[in-house]
Each structure stands twice: as C-alpha cells, then as structure tokens.
Write a protein that holds these residues in place. Structure first.
Motif, mmCIF file in Angstrom:
data_model
loop_
_atom_site.group_PDB
_atom_site.id
_atom_site.type_symbol
_atom_site.label_atom_id
_atom_site.label_comp_id
_atom_site.label_asym_id
_atom_site.label_seq_id
_atom_site.Cartn_x
_atom_site.Cartn_y
_atom_site.Cartn_z
ATOM 1 N N ALA A 171 28.358 33.065 45.043
ATOM 2 C CA ALA A 171 26.797 32.886 45.419
ATOM 3 C C ALA A 171 26.808 33.299 43.882
ATOM 4 N N LYS A 172 25.847 32.431 42.914
ATOM 5 C CA LYS A 172 25.599 32.415 41.299
ATOM 6 C C LYS A 172 25.383 34.196 41.180
ATOM 7 N N GLY A 173 26.526 34.600 40.078
ATOM 8 C CA GLY A 173 26.219 35.508 40.176
ATOM 9 C C GLY A 173 27.569 37.481 40.713
ATOM 10 N N VAL A 174 28.027 36.510 42.135
ATOM 11 C CA VAL A 174 27.908 37.055 42.760
ATOM 12 C C VAL A 174 30.222 36.815 43.048
ATOM 13 N N ILE A 175 30.991 37.489 42.421
ATOM 14 C CA ILE A 175 32.394 37.486 42.735
ATOM 15 C C ILE A 175 32.821 38.449 43.451
ATOM 16 N N GLU A 176 33.550 37.379 44.344
ATOM 17 C CA GLU A 176 34.118 38.403 45.746
ATOM 18 C C GLU A 176 35.745 38.437 45.382
ATOM 19 N N CYS A 177 36.503 39.872 44.726
ATOM 20 C CA CYS A 177 37.813 39.720 44.674
ATOM 21 C C CYS A 177 38.240 40.633 46.259
ATOM 22 N N LEU A 178 39.656 40.175 46.988
ATOM 23 C CA LEU A 178 39.977 40.294 48.232
ATOM 24 C C LEU A 178 41.142 41.107 47.964
ATOM 25 N N LYS A 179 41.605 42.275 48.080
ATOM 26 C CA LYS A 179 42.320 43.105 48.120
ATOM 27 C C LYS A 179 43.299 42.482 49.367
ATOM 28 N N ILE A 180 44.324 42.373 49.396
ATOM 29 C CA ILE A 180 45.333 42.178 50.347
ATOM 30 C C ILE A 180 45.954 43.324 51.066
ATOM 31 N N ILE A 181 46.562 43.735 52.804
ATOM 32 C CA ILE A 181 46.984 45.066 52.373
ATOM 33 C C ILE A 181 47.255 44.630 53.960
ATOM 34 N N THR A 182 49.253 44.088 53.944
ATOM 35 C CA THR A 182 49.699 44.140 55.452
ATOM 36 C C THR A 182 49.637 44.557 55.729
ATOM 37 N N ARG A 183 50.607 45.134 57.582
ATOM 38 C CA ARG A 183 51.719 46.044 57.424
ATOM 39 C C ARG A 183 52.961 45.901 56.996
ATOM 40 N N ALA A 184 53.209 44.392 57.408
ATOM 41 C CA ALA A 184 54.992 44.216 57.256
ATOM 42 C C ALA A 184 55.044 44.799 55.493
#
Length: 378
Positions: A171-184
């Motif tokens: 959304a305007k002025g809202v940044i999502e930064c994804l942190k990815i953690i996998t079992r493998a």
C-alpha cells in the motif's frame, strides 16, 4: 598473486581454478596471463576474472616470487565502472562452473533501487548455490587488540533469509520485505556447520537466532539445528539469541568456537568479529556449494574511500588466496604466502593505516615479496 591484490574497493575480482585438479607441489614453469604477458601453460588453466589494477607489476612480481603453479585469465565485472551486465555475469558464472574454484574481491552494492532488487553479488551466489559462508576469525601474531589469541569460526547461510530480494509496496508508504526460512536449507547449513567442526577438530557449535520474536521463521532454523546436533554427540551444542551474541562477542569472545546462523545475522557478526582482530582488511572468508568453492574477504565491506588511493590493506585478500591454494592441495605455496603476510604484520615495520601504520598497499605487497624470498629482486 594476481592483480586482485591491489584491487580492493568497488571492483569485483573473480578467480577460478580447475576443480578436482591436483597440481604438483613444485612446478617447472608457472604461467601468468597478466595484461600484456602470456606464455605456454604447463598445467590445466586456472580461470581468473579480475580488475586491472593501477600497478599490475606489483601483483606479477608477487606471483613470480611465490612461483605458484597456476594460470590466470581475466574477466571484468564492475557496476561502478559500468562493466557489469547479465551477459558478463553469465560469462563469469560459466567460467566458474567449469573451474569449480574461485577467488573474488568485494564489489560495492549501491543502495539505490534501479529496477533490480538482487545485486550482482547476490545473483552470483544464487546461480552457484553458494549456501555456506565461512569466516575464520583469528588473531594475527604481533598485532595486539583488546582480545588476543582469538580463534573462532562463523558459518552463515547466505541464499535465503532476509536477503531473498522479495520486497514490494503493498500500500502507499507500506513496504513488505519477506524473510524466507526453509527446513531444507536450515538443515543443510546446520549439517555443514557440524561437519566443518568435526573435520577441523572443533568442539562446540552455537546456533544464533531470534526465535523468541520470530517464533516460526527463526524457530524453524533453531529446530533444524537441534535435530542435526543430535547426530553429532561428540560436538557440544548450545544456542544464543543474536543480540546477546553481539554483546558476548565483545565481552568474552573466547566462549565461542563455531557459530552457525541465518543470513542477516551472519553478515552482522562477520563484521563485528572482524573488528575484534583488526578490521575488514585482515579477515579472509570462503563460500561453498555442493560443487564450488569461492574464496573472498571475510567482512563484506567495500572500503570505497580507498579506491585509487593505494591505502587499502591487502591482508584479507592475500590470506584468502593462500586458503584457495590450500584448497587446491598446494600446501607449500599456501604456507609460503600466508607465513610471509603474517611475518610482515608481526614485525610491525610495514603496516597500512587501518592497523595504525603509514604504509601504502604497494609498500605492504613489496614487504610480503621480500619475506617470501629475502634476496628476491636484489
């Protein structure tokens, strides 16, 4: 050694060597593909991608002085010098895939968003699946710091986590930064850490996390480390929250042996630990995949202000190169170079500014050459 020795700063240096090839400890002839100089190779070529330094003669002298039986070939990849593109990156990756071993310098990653979230550095790691970054933090004899006689290893997962390049504006002025953690991948880096500890005769592995806050992501990483630890009963295992780990490293770093952690934490701890023994200019590092080994500076700091000023400390790159030679089973040449570098630092007459001296990069390299063979060039 190759031109990379003076190439610290914003340009990338990449050196590749034939994987699996075991060179003879002594070779009758060594071949160097340095600007303007070439001769017939006596052994399978070792592929080098590096920047042209202002004074490549110093690098050539060091290579000749050490008589390392390796061939160098140059490729240039630099965002700063407008010498970077997907085509050039693919050429470098293809060369490294063929050669299996590489020596790379630090490239400055710009903060500005220019349409691509992943830097060339990150893309290179992903293309080669360089999942494990290893930084051996060890005190240098003769250079006193607050904590002396340190010897610890930081192992970092570097293909996921916060550096997944998955960001968007929801959304305007809202940044999502994804942190990815996998079992493998968590299990893979944990197993790598315990295997490393076993092979190197280390007694303890510490998993660094923030599972008290990121209960699912870091919780999964911690769970995987605990599961793998059960398979190595002879290796002590403990855990530590990242913020406490930073404090403990400053107060009492001797409690640590091998530390394993996700991507961002590893980047921070690498630099913090480097500062304990002299800074970014003295700590070597290496990255591994199932097929490739890449040797580089341990602290990811470009030291951009040193570009063109002949003041950068080449110790980290020299020790990384020595580690690469050891990986290629060239123990004699590896020890020759690393011993010469450490002797220069121990004597203390020639030190760059970051170590409290006034010497230039060129002065340091010349002194290393003099300590390889005391009568070389006389």
């Amino acid at each position: 050694l190759p031109a990379l020795l003076l190439g610290m700063g914003r340009t990338r240096t990449v050196l590749a060597a034939p994987g699996g090839t075991r060179f003879p400890r002594f070779a009758a002839r060594a071949v160097w593909l340095v600007p303007g100089i070439a001769s017939e190779p006596p052994c399978p070529p070792l592929l080098l991608t590096c920047n042209i330094t202002p004074r490549p003669g110093l690098s050539l002298r060091l290579a000749q002085a050490a008589s390392v039986p390796v061939v160098f070939d140059e490729h240039h990849l630099s965002e700063v010098q407008n010498m970077a593109s997907e085509e050039k990156l693919d050429q470098v990756v293809d060369s490294m895939k063929e050669s299996k071993v590489a020596l790379i310098g630090k490239i400055h990653t710009p903060m500005e968003y220019k349409g691509e979230l992943a830097s060339y550095d990150m893309r290179l790691r992903r293309k080669l699946d360089l999942f494990a970054n290893v930084v051996h933090v060890k005190s240098l004899p003769g250079y006193k710091t607050r904590h002396n006689n340190l010897d610890l290893v930081i192992i970092r997962e570097q293909t996921e986590g916060e550096y997944s390049s998955l960001e968007h504006e929801s959304a305007k002025g809202v940044i999502e930064c994804l942190k990815i953690i996998t079992r493998a991948k968590s299990q893979r880096i944990a197993k790598f850490a315990f295997d490393y500890a076993t092979k190197k005769g280390r007694s303890k592995v510490t998993a660094v996390h923030k599972a008290n806050i990121m209960k699912l992501g870091d919780g999964l990483f911690l769970q995987c480390c605990e599961e793998v630890a059960e398979l190595y009963p002879k290796i002590k295992f403990d855990t530590m929250i990242i913020d406490n780990c930073c404090m403990q490293l400053v107060q009492n770093p001797y409690q640590f042996d091998v530390l394993v952690m996700p991507n961002l934490y590893g980047n921070i701890i690498d630099n913090l630990a480097a500062g304990l023994v002299g800074g970014a200019g003295v700590v070597p590092g290496e990255s591994y995949s199932a097929e490739y080994a890449v040797f580089e500076m341990g602290a990811r700091h470009p030291f951009a202000q040193a570009v063109g000023r002949n003041i950068a400390n080449p110790t980290a790159m020299l020790l990384s190169a020595a580690n690469m030679l050891r990986h290629l089973n060239l123990e004699f040449h590896s020890n020759l170079i690393s011993d010469a570098v450490k002797k220069v630092i121990k004597v203390g007459k020639v030190r760059t500014r970051d170590l409290g001296g006034y010497s230039t990069t060129s002065d340091f390299v010349k002194s290393v050459i003099d300590n390889l063979h005391p009568h070389y060039g006389s």
